[in-house]
Write a protein that holds these residues in place. Sequence first.
Motif, mmCIF file in Angstrom:
data_model
loop_
_atom_site.group_PDB
_atom_site.id
_atom_site.type_symbol
_atom_site.label_atom_id
_atom_site.label_comp_id
_atom_site.label_asym_id
_atom_site.label_seq_id
_atom_site.Cartn_x
_atom_site.Cartn_y
_atom_site.Cartn_z
ATOM 1 N N LEU A 35 -6.359 7.973 -6.696
ATOM 2 C CA LEU A 35 -6.009 8.463 -5.556
ATOM 3 C C LEU A 35 -5.808 7.464 -4.493
ATOM 4 C CD1 LEU A 35 -5.726 11.285 -4.045
ATOM 5 C CD2 LEU A 35 -8.413 11.251 -3.564
ATOM 6 N N SER A 36 -6.744 6.712 -4.355
ATOM 7 C CA SER A 36 -6.389 5.418 -3.440
ATOM 8 C C SER A 36 -4.909 4.877 -3.476
ATOM 9 C CB SER A 36 -7.545 4.469 -3.541
ATOM 10 O OG SER A 36 -7.251 3.354 -2.508
ATOM 11 N N GLU A 37 -4.607 4.758 -4.731
ATOM 12 C CA GLU A 37 -3.349 3.996 -4.879
ATOM 13 C C GLU A 37 -2.350 4.884 -4.339
ATOM 14 O OE1 GLU A 37 -2.266 0.887 -5.734
ATOM 15 O OE2 GLU A 37 -4.313 0.426 -5.459
ATOM 16 N N GLY A 38 -2.305 6.287 -4.850
ATOM 17 C CA GLY A 38 -1.548 7.188 -4.425
ATOM 18 C C GLY A 38 -1.132 7.265 -2.796
ATOM 19 N N PHE A 39 -2.259 7.217 -2.240
ATOM 20 C CA PHE A 39 -2.334 7.424 -0.682
ATOM 21 C C PHE A 39 -1.476 5.924 -0.244
ATOM 22 C CE2 PHE A 39 -6.232 10.107 -0.227
ATOM 23 C CZ PHE A 39 -5.331 11.399 0.148
#
Length: 83
Positions: A35-39
């Motif tokens: 999720l962090s990488e997606g953001f």
Amino acid sequence: MDRASKYTYVFIAHETSHQWWGDMVLWRSYRDQWLSEGFAEYSGILYTDLRAGPGARDELIGLLRSSLKDPPETLTASVRAAG
């Protein structure tokens, strides 16, 4: 950075967004890291669109879409599905 290009913009925004979103998304599992990488990727694309225009944004999105078809990477090699 040494030059103004879409890759410079996406890199700066990606890494900066880890600082920004890092306060909101803590890693308890690989899902949180995902999720962090997606953001971070999303933020990088938005910033690149503002700095370099929609053509650069569309190219980055195209590269990300095509990378979804690539096998996962490990420290030693690509992982290929057993056929």
